[in-house]
Design an enzyme around this catalytic site. Structure first.
Site, short mmCIF file in Angstrom:
data_model
loop_
_atom_site.label_atom_id
_atom_site.label_comp_id
_atom_site.label_asym_id
_atom_site.label_seq_id
_atom_site.Cartn_x
_atom_site.Cartn_y
_atom_site.Cartn_z
N CYS A 104 14.00 -110.75 -54.63
CA CYS A 104 14.32 -111.86 -55.75
C CYS A 104 14.85 -111.66 -56.91
CB CYS A 104 12.95 -112.52 -55.84
SG CYS A 104 11.92 -111.59 -57.27
N CYS A 145 13.77 -106.29 -57.75
CA CYS A 145 13.37 -106.63 -56.37
C CYS A 145 14.60 -107.01 -55.61
CB CYS A 145 12.19 -107.68 -56.49
SG CYS A 145 11.81 -108.35 -54.85
N CYS A 179 5.75 -95.05 -56.01
CA CYS A 179 6.21 -94.51 -54.89
C CYS A 179 6.85 -95.83 -54.18
CB CYS A 179 5.35 -93.73 -53.92
SG CYS A 179 6.09 -92.82 -52.48
N CYS A 191 5.86 -107.10 -55.77
CA CYS A 191 6.56 -108.00 -56.54
C CYS A 191 5.77 -109.02 -56.78
CB CYS A 191 7.93 -108.15 -55.94
SG CYS A 191 9.02 -109.18 -57.09
N CYS A 230 7.73 -112.57 -56.18
CA CYS A 230 7.83 -113.17 -54.63
C CYS A 230 6.83 -112.62 -53.66
CB CYS A 230 9.29 -112.75 -54.18
SG CYS A 230 9.83 -111.19 -53.83
#
Length: 162
Positions: free
Chosen positions: A80, A77, A149, A126, A129
Site C-alpha cells: 500500500c 509497505c 525481522c 502494516c 492494509c
C-alpha cells in the site's frame, strides 16, 4: 526459489495460517485505510509478494533485495505504500532478513501473536492494509532491544532525495 519449493511453501502456509480464517479480535477491530479483495491484491502484487504479504509467507534467508542495503531512505509497505521503517533504524542482524530496531512511526506497524508452525512469535503487520511484514524478536540492539525481522518482498524503498 524453485517452483516446487515455492508451491510447497504456499501449501504449508495455507495449512497452518490463512489471513482469511479466524482473525483475532484485534484484526477484526482494526480499521484499514486500504481494503482490497484477494483478486485486487493479486493484480497489484507479484505472486511472491502476494504469498508473503497476503498469505503470511516468508522469503528465503539472504535472498531479499534489502538484506545488505545501506542507503538512506524510508522503507514502505510494498502493498500500500505506507511508510514503515527509516534506514536509520536498520541494522545488520546476520539473520538473512532486513532488520530494524523500531518502526519510523510506532502506529504504522501492528503487532499480533502468531502461533503458526508450533511456535509463539510476534507478527508485524502494516496497520494501513493488514499485510504481513515479518516478525519482531527481543534480541535486537539498544536502545529498543527489538529486532523487526522484515521480508524484503514486503518493502519498497523511498529515497530521502524524493
Amino acid at each position: 526459489m524453485t517452483k516446487d519449493l515455492l508451491k510447497a511453501s504456499e501449501v504449508l502456509t495455507s495449512m497452518f495460517r490463512s489471513r482469511n480464517s479466524k482473525p483475532t479480535t484485534a484484526e477484526v477491530e482494526t480499521p484499514r485505510d486500504v481494503e482490497l479483495s484477494d483478486d485486487e491484491w493479486r493484480r497489484r502484487l507479484s505472486p511472491e509478494q502476494f504469498r508473503v504479504l497476503r498469505q503470511a509467507g516468508t522469503e528465503p534467508a539472504f535472498s531479499g533485495e534489502y538484506v545488505d542495503y545501506h542507503d538512506d531512505g524510508f522503507f514502505c509497505c510494498a502493498a500500500c505504500g505506507a511508510r514503515l521503517f527509516s534506514s536509520g533504524a536498520k541494522f545488520d542482524s546476520g539473520s538473512g532478513w532486513p532488520s530494524f530496531t523500531e518502526p519510523a512511526i510506532a502506529s504504522a506497524v501492528e503487532l499480533h501473536r502468531d502461533r503458526s508452525f508450533g511456535m509463539v512469535r510476534t507478527e508485524a503487520l502494516c496497520r494501513a492494509c493488514g499485510s504481513h511484514l515479518g516478525h519482531v524478536f527481543d534480541d535486537g540492539p539498544r536502545p529498543t532491544g527489538q529486532r523487526y525481522c522484515i521480508n524484503s518482498l514486503s518493502l519498497t524503498l523511498e529515497s530521502e532525495q524524493q
